[in-house]
Motif scaffolding. Structure first.
Motif, PDB file in Angstrom:
ATOM      1  N   THR A   1      -3.569  17.053  -3.839  1.00 30.76           N
ATOM      2  CA  THR A   1      -2.559  16.365  -4.640  1.00 30.76           C
ATOM      3  C   THR A   1      -2.402  14.950  -4.098  1.00 30.76           C
ATOM      4  OG1 THR A   1      -0.696  17.006  -3.203  1.00 30.76           O
ATOM      5  CG2 THR A   1      -1.271  18.512  -5.004  1.00 30.76           C
ATOM      6  N   GLY A   2      -1.802  14.099  -4.895  1.00 28.50           N
ATOM      7  CA  GLY A   2      -1.390  12.791  -4.416  1.00 28.50           C
ATOM      8  C   GLY A   2      -2.307  11.651  -4.805  1.00 28.50           C
ATOM      9  N   THR A   3      -1.786  10.441  -4.592  1.00 29.83           N
ATOM     10  CA  THR A   3      -2.513   9.223  -4.906  1.00 29.83           C
ATOM     11  C   THR A   3      -2.230   8.168  -3.839  1.00 29.83           C
ATOM     12  OG1 THR A   3      -0.661   8.404  -6.241  1.00 29.83           O
ATOM     13  CG2 THR A   3      -2.423   9.583  -7.406  1.00 29.83           C
ATOM     14  N   THR A   4      -3.114   7.182  -3.767  1.00 30.52           N
ATOM     15  CA  THR A   4      -2.888   6.002  -2.937  1.00 30.52           C
ATOM     16  C   THR A   4      -3.058   4.781  -3.826  1.00 30.52           C
ATOM     17  OG1 THR A   4      -3.781   7.142  -1.001  1.00 30.52           O
ATOM     18  CG2 THR A   4      -3.538   4.757  -0.859  1.00 30.52           C
TER      19      THR A   4
ATOM     20  N   GLN B   1      -2.924  -0.364  -8.504  1.00 30.34           N
ATOM     21  CA  GLN B   1      -4.116   0.355  -8.945  1.00 30.34           C
ATOM     22  C   GLN B   1      -4.542   1.351  -7.882  1.00 30.34           C
ATOM     23  OE1 GLN B   1      -5.517  -0.029 -11.971  1.00 30.34           O
ATOM     24  NE2 GLN B   1      -4.023  -1.612 -12.517  1.00 30.34           N
ATOM     25  N   PRO B   2      -5.244   2.438  -8.282  1.00 29.42           N
ATOM     26  CA  PRO B   2      -5.742   3.389  -7.281  1.00 29.42           C
ATOM     27  C   PRO B   2      -6.615   2.692  -6.244  1.00 29.42           C
ATOM     28  CG  PRO B   2      -5.958   4.313  -9.485  1.00 29.42           C
ATOM     29  CD  PRO B   2      -5.550   2.862  -9.667  1.00 29.42           C
TER      30      PRO B   2
ATOM     31  N   LEU C   1       0.860  -1.178   0.000  1.00 27.64           N
ATOM     32  CA  LEU C   1       0.000   0.000   0.000  1.00 27.64           C
ATOM     33  C   LEU C   1       0.901   1.235   0.000  1.00 27.64           C
ATOM     34  CD1 LEU C   1      -2.880   1.227   0.355  1.00 27.64           C
ATOM     35  CD2 LEU C   1      -2.477   1.117   2.829  1.00 27.64           C
ATOM     36  N   MET C   2       0.726   2.094  -0.989  1.00 30.98           N
ATOM     37  CA  MET C   2       1.607   3.252  -1.136  1.00 30.98           C
ATOM     38  C   MET C   2       0.806   4.540  -1.243  1.00 30.98           C
ATOM     39  SD  MET C   2       4.554   1.831  -3.747  1.00 30.98           S
ATOM     40  CE  MET C   2       3.343   1.361  -4.989  1.00 30.98           C
ATOM     41  N   ALA C   3       1.048   5.444  -0.303  1.00 31.91           N
ATOM     42  CA  ALA C   3       0.491   6.800  -0.387  1.00 31.91           C
ATOM     43  C   ALA C   3       1.598   7.719  -0.882  1.00 31.91           C
ATOM     44  CB  ALA C   3      -0.003   7.261   0.978  1.00 31.91           C
ATOM     45  N   SER C   4       1.279   8.524  -1.871  1.00 32.37           N
ATOM     46  CA  SER C   4       2.299   9.359  -2.493  1.00 32.37           C
ATOM     47  C   SER C   4       1.846  10.815  -2.571  1.00 32.37           C
ATOM     48  CB  SER C   4       2.603   8.829  -3.904  1.00 32.37           C
ATOM     49  OG  SER C   4       3.562   9.621  -4.555  1.00 32.37           O
TER      50      SER C   4
END
Length: 252
Positions: free
Chosen positions: A65-68, A73-74, A12-15
């Motif tokens: 801003t940003g994505t997880t 996949q989102p 799991l990546m939060a960016s």
């Protein structure tokens, strides 16, 4: 259990997550990574953006801003794999539902919104209720339970969902020690199964030992890692300011 062969795809990546409430920046450029099979504690002072972080990751509030990302996949495109329990203060406890009704809600996505619950769904809901020790309360209106019992009902609903990612916002507020012990025991069982459990918490006491990874926030990410890495005097001063007491425990 060894998850090395699948950890890369189940990370799991939060960016660079940022959230603005009108002119106030509630969260600023937060990035971190969580491997499967961990119980993660999200800590920080009041107003640090802990709940905001979870809600932004799940798409419940818009991110500036940003994505997880999860499994490449989102995360917002995989809500069927997520169980989320908000703070108890956000739940309408006067809603006319029994304990059984609430736990069965965890099977709605599996059954389909217009379909009857299968025998399998009912068995999984019953098993979940048994795991949290509330089988005898099955027909009790949810509003008649204690705070700890209510929290255990929503944990049972999460178990019935069979989610891979579980998010809990302040689950230990207003609960008894028995409930806290049950929650942590099940959290670790879920992690052992390779699931990811993320918990917003405010207690800097001995319960902090229960977490495999800590995220320390104050609108931005102060530190991420195990207790030894996160609970330093410098990090805690940056997060809380001034003097704050916290439990270090044994080396993580």
């Amino acid at each position: 259990m060894d998850y090395s062969t699948t950890a890369a795809t189940r990370t799991l990546m939060a960016s660079h997550l940022s959230v603005n409430y009108r002119s106030v920046q509630a969260l600023r450029n937060v990035s971190f990574t969580v491997q499967p099979g961990n119980v993660v504690g999200i800590f920080g002072p009041n107003g640090a953006g802990k709940s905001t972080l979870i809600r932004a990751m799940l798409g419940l509030i818009p991110s500036t801003t940003g994505t997880t990302i999860y499994q490449g996949q989102p995360l917002t495109q995989q809500l069927d794999r997520i169980a989320y329990v908000p703070q108890r203060s956000q739940i309408d406890w006067s809603f006319p539902a029994t304990v059984w009704d609430v736990v069965l809600m965890g099977r709605v996505r599996k059954a389909g919104y217009l379909h009857r619950f299968s025998a399998t769904s009912r068995r999984k809901a019953a098993d979940a209720l048994e795991r949290v020790g509330l089988t005898d309360y099955r027909d009790r209106p949810i509003g008649q339970l204690s705070g700890g019992q209510q929290q255990r009902v929503f944990l049972a609903r999460s178990l019935a969902q069979e989610a891979d990612l579980l998010f809990f916002d302040e689950p230990f507020v207003g609960v008894d020690q028995k409930t806290e012990d049950i929650l942590f025991h099940i959290f670790h069982e879920l992690a052992h199964q390779g699931k990811t459990v993320m918990v917003v918490n405010h207690d800097l006491g001995e319960s902090i030992q229960q977490f495999d990874q800590l995220l320390l926030l104050n609108r931005e990410l102060i530190a991420s890692g195990n207790r030894q890495q996160v609970l330093t005097v410098d990090n805690m001063t940056r997060a809380y300011g001034g003097h704050v007491s916290f439990f270090m425990g044994e080396a993580a």
